[in-house]
Design an enzyme around this catalytic site. Structure first.
Site, short mmCIF file in Angstrom:
data_model
loop_
_atom_site.label_atom_id
_atom_site.label_comp_id
_atom_site.label_asym_id
_atom_site.label_seq_id
_atom_site.Cartn_x
_atom_site.Cartn_y
_atom_site.Cartn_z
N GLU A 326 5.92 -14.17 38.56
CA GLU A 326 5.02 -15.16 39.17
C GLU A 326 4.86 -16.44 38.33
O GLU A 326 3.77 -16.98 38.22
CB GLU A 326 3.62 -14.54 39.39
CG GLU A 326 3.63 -13.34 40.30
CD GLU A 326 2.29 -12.63 40.39
OE1 GLU A 326 1.95 -12.20 41.50
OE2 GLU A 326 1.58 -12.48 39.37
C1 TNX Z 1 1.00 -9.07 41.14
S1 TNX Z 1 3.14 -7.46 40.37
C2 TNX Z 1 1.12 -9.25 39.77
C3 TNX Z 1 -0.06 -9.06 38.90
C4 TNX Z 1 -1.26 -8.65 39.70
C5 TNX Z 1 -0.87 -7.67 40.77
C6 TNX Z 1 -2.00 -7.11 41.54
C7 TNX Z 1 3.29 -8.49 39.28
C8 TNX Z 1 4.50 -8.43 38.51
N1 TNX Z 1 2.32 -9.40 39.13
O1 TNX Z 1 -0.30 -10.25 38.20
O2 TNX Z 1 -2.17 -8.06 38.83
O3 TNX Z 1 0.00 -8.32 41.66
O4 TNX Z 1 -1.60 -6.09 42.39
#
Ligand code: TNX
Length: 514
Positions: A326
């Site tokens: 992300e």
């Molecule tokens: C996505 S999954 C994220 C996290 C959040 C999560 C909550 C991922 C690699 N990154 O930053 O905590 O969703 O479900």
């Protein structure tokens, strides 16, 4: 059927075997091969000894651990010895060859139980099986006066995948070393052998780094975490102690420092990590994708190098996880130049890099592990990386994310990837889930637990159990054993064990609880 009596009596259990003695087939995760020997059983008694491979300190340590697990409920002394006088009932833990890194053979006869393995990890796995073969009351914290039988027969067992993992997010809410240890105890019962710790994020930094002390004094301190309610961090000594505790249960710690996104807490402590050199306000909300390290700045790489060096030195396990997810505030070209520099840096510190599946965008990920959290059944970028050699840990968010709610009534958790009931967590195959990512590319599976909504150990347990055992079975058991009805039955019978150990769990309506 001529010549048989009209009513065939069940094979007589050996004198007085208690009716709640578990069948050899009741184990989670399902073993590879089970051969019951009806009519035989072993009786654990006050004279039973635990014998371990002479000369092996590691085997002895596994024996001591087993004794500690069995003493509270039985009240028996269960001495750990290396020789046994004839006629003394024994549980033997013996090292031999031919069973692989974690495989074991468990043989239950009338006067002895023998666990054989090539490695101490296999002996430990065998002891986790043995605990489940004793009546559930073996998990009582206080002595129970009763007869302790184990059904006779043989189990030959080994894992499908080398990596079975769980993840805890210490950044959104810190969880104390004792809470993490308790989680290690519980996951290792299901032969989970890796615990990934998410140690940094926008809301907090949870591992002491000596060369950058403000990371924890500022961003591990009061007011950090979601809603400002999750302060705390692991000192180097606490981390080292945790690593050793986990290693004694054959669990490898995989530390994660998330970069180049998810870095707001680092920038609060060190504004020079932001391109404008200005400290951002601390964040206690749950938004994602807004922070980025300054990709063109040499300070960034001095920081990353220091952090990875200290982390590598504290971590005996082979993996360092660098996040990579992300990074929406990092332009694509910057992301690629960052990964081209940082992925090889992990190798320079003697470790294998792992990262969330976004790292597959970088050609430098060919020697890394990509953790697949995508929910799509096709991801051409990851498939292309796999073709170049990248190995994959499967954690599809709509199956393996323990922070997703079970259904719309679940008081904790999120639901962006959907609701995940136990059957949803169980009924999929890691090797056929994503086009182009087949069995040979898969290192294993992992069940992540993000902590935005979780504060206490009770919260953690409620979300992890009973789904964690479902993911553990996908990682350990041969596909041929996969069967929802069988799993549901074994899980239902497991409930009383969690109750006796005071472990919280979600009493899923999909399961008939014992
Ligand atoms: C996505 S999954 C994220 C996290 C959040 C999560 C909550 C991922 C690699 N990154 O930053 O905590 O969703 O479900």
């Amino acid at each position: 059927v001529l010549g048989l009596p009209a009513v065939v009596a069940p094979a007589p259990a050996s004198a007085g075997t208690p009716p709640d003695t578990p069948a050899l087939t009741s184990v989670i995760p399902a073993p590879a091969e089970v051969t019951p020997a009806s009519g035989t059983s072993f009786r654990l008694g006050p004279r039973t000894v635990i014998r371990t491979q002479p000369g092996s300190r590691a085997a002895r340590a596994v024996g001591e651990r087993l004794a500690e697990d069995l003493r509270p409920a039985t009240g028996y002394p269960l001495p750990v010895v290396s020789t046994v006088r004839r006629g003394t009932p024994s549980i033997s833990l013996m090292l031999g060859t031919g069973l692989g890194a974690e495989g074991y053979r468990l043989t239950v006869g009338a006067s002895a139980i023998t666990i054989q393995a090539e490695q101490p990890a296999g002996l430990f796995a065998g002891t986790r099986t043995l605990l489940q073969l004793l009546p559930a009351q073996i998990d009582s914290p206080t002595p129970v006066r009763r007869s302790w039988a184990v059904a006779g027969g043989r189990i030959v067992d080994h894992p499908r995948f080398a990596y079975r993992g769980a993840m805890l997010d210490l950044a959104r809410h810190f969880h104390t070393p004792d809470e993490v240890k308790s989680y290690v105890d519980e996951i290792s019962r299901f032969k989970v052998n890796h615990l990934h710790l998410h140690l940094s994020d926008d809301q907090g930094w949870r591992i002491q780094i000596e060369s950058w002390p403000r990371l924890t004094t500022v961003s591990g301190g009061p007011g950090t975490g979601v809603d400002g309610a999750g302060p705390g961090y692991l000192t180097r000594a606490q981390y080292t102690d945790l690593v050793a505790y986990a290693a004694a249960r054959f669990v490898t710690i995989v530390p994660e420092i998330d970069m180049p996104g998810h870095v707001n807490a680092a920038q609060v402590a060190y504004p020079e990590l932001a391109c404008d050199g200005v400290a951002p306000p601390p964040r206690t909300d749950t938004a994602v994708g807004y922070s980025s390290l300054c990709i063109g700045s040499e300070t960034t790489y001095r920081f990353v190098d220091d952090v990875l060096r200290e982390l590598a030195a504290m971590t005996p396990g082979p993996y360092l996880h660098i996040g990579g997810d992300e990074a929406h505030a990092t332009p694509e070209a910057d992301y690629l130049s960052f990964m081209a520099r940082v992925l090889p840096l992990v190798a320079r510190h003697g470790k294998t890099a792992s990262g969330w599946n976004e790292i597959a965008k970088s050609p430098a990920s060919a020697t890394a592990i990509a953790q697949y959290w995508d929910t799509a059944s096709a991801n051409p970028t990851v498939a292309a990386a796999v073709a170049r050699g990248t190995k994959v840990v499967m954690s599809p968010a709509d199956r393996a994310y323990l922070d997703m709610k079970y259904d719309r009534h679940t008081p904790l958790g999120l639901s962006w990837a959907g609701y995940i009931e136990v059957r949803t967590a169980y009924d999929w195959d890691p090797a056929t889930r994503v086009t182009g990512i087949g069995e040979p590319a898969i290192l294993g599976v992992e069940a992540p637990l993000w902590s935005e909504t979780l504060r206490t150990l009770d919260d953690i347990e409620f979300m992890a159990f009973p789904r964690l055992p479902a993911i553990a079975e996908l990682g350990w058991s041969p596909p041929a054993t996969h069967d929802w009805n069988s799993f549901a039955t074994r899980l239902g019978a497991y409930g009383p064990r969690w109750e006796l150990r005071d472990v919280n769990f979600y009493p899923s309506p999909q399961i008939v609880w014992g």
